[in-house]
Design a protein around this motif. Structure first.
Motif, PDB file in Angstrom:
ATOM      1  N   PHE A 355      48.199  30.986   5.887  1.00 14.18           N
ATOM      2  CA  PHE A 355      47.691  29.761   7.270  1.00 14.18           C
ATOM      3  C   PHE A 355      48.816  29.353   7.650  1.00 14.18           C
ATOM      4  O   PHE A 355      48.560  29.191   9.639  1.00 14.18           O
ATOM      5  N   VAL A 356      50.392  29.380   7.506  1.00 16.55           N
ATOM      6  CA  VAL A 356      51.346  29.584   8.412  1.00 16.55           C
ATOM      7  C   VAL A 356      51.193  30.709   9.427  1.00 16.55           C
ATOM      8  O   VAL A 356      51.335  30.117  10.496  1.00 16.55           O
ATOM      9  N   VAL A 357      51.402  31.691   8.760  1.00 17.74           N
ATOM     10  CA  VAL A 357      51.487  32.975   9.852  1.00 17.74           C
ATOM     11  C   VAL A 357      50.077  32.872  10.483  1.00 17.74           C
ATOM     12  O   VAL A 357      50.728  33.119  11.906  1.00 17.74           O
ATOM     13  N   ALA A 358      49.256  32.929   9.887  1.00 13.13           N
ATOM     14  CA  ALA A 358      47.741  32.568  10.652  1.00 13.13           C
ATOM     15  C   ALA A 358      48.127  31.952  11.873  1.00 13.13           C
ATOM     16  O   ALA A 358      47.633  31.655  13.520  1.00 13.13           O
ATOM     17  N   ALA A 359      48.924  30.539  11.742  1.00 11.65           N
ATOM     18  CA  ALA A 359      48.929  28.967  13.332  1.00 11.65           C
ATOM     19  C   ALA A 359      49.479  29.760  13.958  1.00 11.65           C
ATOM     20  O   ALA A 359      49.749  29.464  15.121  1.00 11.65           O
ATOM     21  N   LEU A 360      51.116  31.026  13.720  1.00 10.25           N
ATOM     22  CA  LEU A 360      51.592  31.765  14.538  1.00 10.25           C
ATOM     23  C   LEU A 360      51.409  32.453  15.249  1.00 10.25           C
ATOM     24  O   LEU A 360      51.229  31.762  17.128  1.00 10.25           O
ATOM     25  N   ALA A 361      50.192  33.166  14.861  1.00  5.50           N
ATOM     26  CA  ALA A 361      48.735  34.032  15.593  1.00  5.50           C
ATOM     27  C   ALA A 361      48.900  33.071  16.999  1.00  5.50           C
ATOM     28  O   ALA A 361      48.572  33.750  18.057  1.00  5.50           O
ATOM     29  N   ALA A 362      47.742  32.076  16.426  1.00 10.03           N
ATOM     30  CA  ALA A 362      47.333  31.430  17.754  1.00 10.03           C
ATOM     31  C   ALA A 362      48.342  31.123  18.596  1.00 10.03           C
ATOM     32  O   ALA A 362      47.643  30.741  19.994  1.00 10.03           O
ATOM     33  N   VAL A 363      49.066  30.890  17.920  1.00 12.73           N
ATOM     34  CA  VAL A 363      49.910  29.522  19.322  1.00 12.73           C
ATOM     35  C   VAL A 363      50.380  31.388  20.428  1.00 12.73           C
ATOM     36  O   VAL A 363      50.533  30.902  21.357  1.00 12.73           O
ATOM     37  N   VAL A 364      50.986  32.377  19.696  1.00 13.38           N
ATOM     38  CA  VAL A 364      50.915  33.851  20.224  1.00 13.38           C
ATOM     39  C   VAL A 364      49.855  33.590  21.292  1.00 13.38           C
ATOM     40  O   VAL A 364      49.446  34.083  22.598  1.00 13.38           O
ATOM     41  N   ALA A 365      48.605  33.967  20.626  1.00 14.08           N
ATOM     42  CA  ALA A 365      47.366  33.880  21.954  1.00 14.08           C
ATOM     43  C   ALA A 365      47.122  32.528  22.388  1.00 14.08           C
ATOM     44  O   ALA A 365      46.502  33.220  23.536  1.00 14.08           O
ATOM     45  N   ALA A 366      47.698  31.481  22.253  1.00 19.13           N
ATOM     46  CA  ALA A 366      48.048  30.104  23.734  1.00 19.13           C
ATOM     47  C   ALA A 366      48.742  31.173  24.123  1.00 19.13           C
ATOM     48  O   ALA A 366      48.462  30.897  26.003  1.00 19.13           O
ATOM     49  N   MET A 367      49.098  31.994  24.702  1.00 18.81           N
ATOM     50  CA  MET A 367      50.075  32.433  25.741  1.00 18.81           C
ATOM     51  C   MET A 367      49.381  33.098  26.385  1.00 18.81           C
ATOM     52  O   MET A 367      50.038  33.933  27.873  1.00 18.81           O
ATOM     53  N   VAL A 368      48.706  33.798  25.877  1.00 20.03           N
ATOM     54  CA  VAL A 368      47.736  35.243  26.688  1.00 20.03           C
ATOM     55  C   VAL A 368      45.944  34.448  27.273  1.00 20.03           C
ATOM     56  O   VAL A 368      45.857  34.156  27.046  1.00 20.03           O
ATOM     57  N   ARG A 369      46.477  33.593  28.625  1.00 16.98           N
ATOM     58  CA  ARG A 369      45.514  33.994  29.225  1.00 16.98           C
ATOM     59  C   ARG A 369      45.446  34.759  30.986  1.00 16.98           C
ATOM     60  O   ARG A 369      45.318  35.589  30.728  1.00 16.98           O
ATOM     61  N   PRO A 370      44.306  34.128  31.238  1.00 12.18           N
ATOM     62  CA  PRO A 370      43.550  34.893  32.490  1.00 12.18           C
ATOM     63  C   PRO A 370      44.116  35.083  33.653  1.00 12.18           C
ATOM     64  O   PRO A 370      45.257  34.247  33.827  1.00 12.18           O
ATOM     65  N   THR A 371      44.326  36.684  34.081  1.00  8.82           N
ATOM     66  CA  THR A 371      45.328  36.687  35.445  1.00  8.82           C
ATOM     67  C   THR A 371      44.918  35.991  36.717  1.00  8.82           C
ATOM     68  O   THR A 371      43.736  35.695  36.189  1.00  8.82           O
ATOM     69  N   ALA A 372      46.172  35.721  37.842  1.00  6.79           N
ATOM     70  CA  ALA A 372      45.270  34.888  38.957  1.00  6.79           C
ATOM     71  C   ALA A 372      44.143  36.326  39.499  1.00  6.79           C
ATOM     72  O   ALA A 372      43.472  34.807  40.095  1.00  6.79           O
ATOM     73  N   ARG A 373      44.109  37.551  39.494  1.00 11.37           N
ATOM     74  CA  ARG A 373      42.942  38.518  39.456  1.00 11.37           C
ATOM     75  C   ARG A 373      41.854  38.442  39.362  1.00 11.37           C
ATOM     76  O   ARG A 373      40.464  38.534  40.017  1.00 11.37           O
ATOM     77  N   VAL A 374      41.852  37.642  38.026  1.00 13.11           N
ATOM     78  CA  VAL A 374      40.045  37.238  37.693  1.00 13.11           C
ATOM     79  C   VAL A 374      39.836  36.001  38.251  1.00 13.11           C
ATOM     80  O   VAL A 374      38.327  36.078  38.572  1.00 13.11           O
ATOM     81  N   SER A 375      40.392  35.266  38.929  1.00 12.46           N
ATOM     82  CA  SER A 375      40.010  33.876  39.574  1.00 12.46           C
ATOM     83  C   SER A 375      39.363  32.891  38.195  1.00 12.46           C
ATOM     84  O   SER A 375      37.610  32.753  38.918  1.00 12.46           O
ATOM     85  N   PRO A 376      39.320  32.910  37.278  1.00 13.32           N
ATOM     86  CA  PRO A 376      39.037  32.203  36.104  1.00 13.32           C
ATOM     87  C   PRO A 376      38.023  31.405  36.665  1.00 13.32           C
ATOM     88  O   PRO A 376      36.487  31.283  35.704  1.00 13.32           O
TER      89      PRO A 376
END
Length: 385
Positions: A355-376
């Motif tokens: 579960f700790v490993v899974a939590a770390l994967a979620a932290v990494v996912a938080a760093m991947v955000r929409p790019t500015a070109r998408v105008s989210p």
């Protein structure tokens, strides 16, 4: 489409998502102990059956992405509901392991068909400034379905067939409602192919990576969460209560997340997913801790999937069904890969480390955000209102 029609579409879509995801797909995990006793299944067999549901889900997502622009959202949505009804009814009547497997596969197919169809309907019939809100409200049906499955499981206890018969009745009612309220036209976009066109518009790489990471991170709770709680001393009733809370709070998370804008909401939701997963590893045998962790995970997961849905329609505005199909496909692939990888971690160390490993994967996912070109935070175009 008038506001009243939008409300009716939102309600019908929410109920259909609840039937396909919360009942036909995710309720399987609630009844694994009963299935083991009834069909003499070991842990490996129950895992393989669940994996089969993921595989069929992926195939169904691709099929829905192709068929929805050609047949219309209503036809595919009603087919999804019919699969959910057939799957839950098959499980209720299952007299052998192959029948159980068939029911699980039908349920997995229903959830794969339904999301692209409803996303297409909303994208082509709801005014653009309200699309994000309607999409996330519809997507919150997963939490509603999970929350409904829990009390039914508690009420029926060992009579699991009665529970699944109830699921079949609810799924049939949701299907009938969708047949009336989901638009039948194909929209104003030309039919797309197997994959969205263009396949990789600006922002799609970030969307894909984010979906895979989120799927892998969520696999720990969906696959091993209830087993961990029971193994650490929480009884069947307590773990079921935690499951109910997982769905109940998740059902209201999508609209709130949409109000914050995709980049900020994505980071917040995935970090909450990480915190909830880690918290469950701390004291899974304590009802209070497990309940807080499950409720937080449910809210985070519904928000994450809702944001992926809106994100996909904005990255692929010309082919929303195919875009959503792709996002949910890679989410499921992430869950499938995550289940296998986390299972290996569990074998090599222990469940809490998993579960700790899974939590770390979620932290990494938080760093991947929409790019500015998408105008989210701006709608891609005005649709018919």
């Amino acid at each position: 489409m008038t506001r009243r029609e939008e409300l009716a579409l939102s309600a019908a879509g929410l109920c259909l998502i609840g039937a396909c995801y919360g009942l036909a797909r995710f309720a399987y995990g609630l009844f694994v102990p009963s299935f083991r006793d009834e069909f003499s299944l070991d842990a490996t067999a129950t895992g393989v059956i669940a994996s089969g549901g993921y595989v069929v889900y992926c195939v169904a997502v691709l099929a829905a992405s192709v068929l929805t622009p050609r047949l219309g959202a209503r036809g595919v949505a009603v087919t999804a509901g019919a699969f959910a009804t057939a799957g839950t009814l098959t499980i209720a009547l299952a007299g052998s392991t192959p029948a159980l497997v068939l029911g699980v596969l039908l349920g997995g197919a229903s959830s794969g068909l339904v999301s692209p169809a409803l996303a297409h309907a909303v994208a082509h019939r709801v005014a653009s400034e309200r699309q994000g809100r309607v999409q996330t409200v519809v997507n919150a049906g997963t939490g509603v379905g999970v929350a409904i499955a829990g009390p039914i499981a508690l009420l029926t206890r060992d009579e699991w067939r009665e529970a699944w018969l109830s699921f079949a009745i609810l799924a049939s009612l949701a299907t009938l409602w969708a047949a009336v309220r989901v638009p039948g036209d194909r929209g104003d976009a030309p039919p797309t192919g197997l994959l969205p066109r263009p396949f990789f518009p600006p922002g799609s790489l970030h969307l894909t990576v984010a979906a895979v990471l989120a799927g892998a991170a969520s696999a720990a709770v969906w696959t091993f969460g209830r087993d961990l709680m029971v193994a650490e001393g929480l009884d069947e009733q307590g773990s079921t209560v935690a499951w109910i809370l997982l769905g109940a709070l998740g059902a209201g998370a999508g609209d709130l997340a949409a109000r914050l804008g995709i980049p900020a909401a994505w980071s917040g939701a995935t970090l909450l997913l990480a915190g909830a997963t880690a918290l469950l590893a701390v004291a899974p045998g304590r009802l209070a801790t497990a309940s807080v962790a499950a409720a937080s995970f449910g809210a985070a997961y519904i928000a994450v999937t809702g944001l992926l849905l809106v994100w996909a329609t904005r990255v692929h505005p010309r082919s929303p069904a195919a875009g959503v199909g792709w996002a949910f496909l890679v989410l499921a692939l992430g869950q499938a890969a995550g289940s296998s990888a986390l299972g290996a971690v569990d074998e090599a160390s222990d469940a809490r480390t998993t579960f700790v490993v899974a939590a770390l994967a979620a932290v990494v996912a938080a760093m991947v955000r929409p790019t500015a070109r998408v105008s989210p935070d701006a709608p891609p175009r005005r649709t018919r209102g």
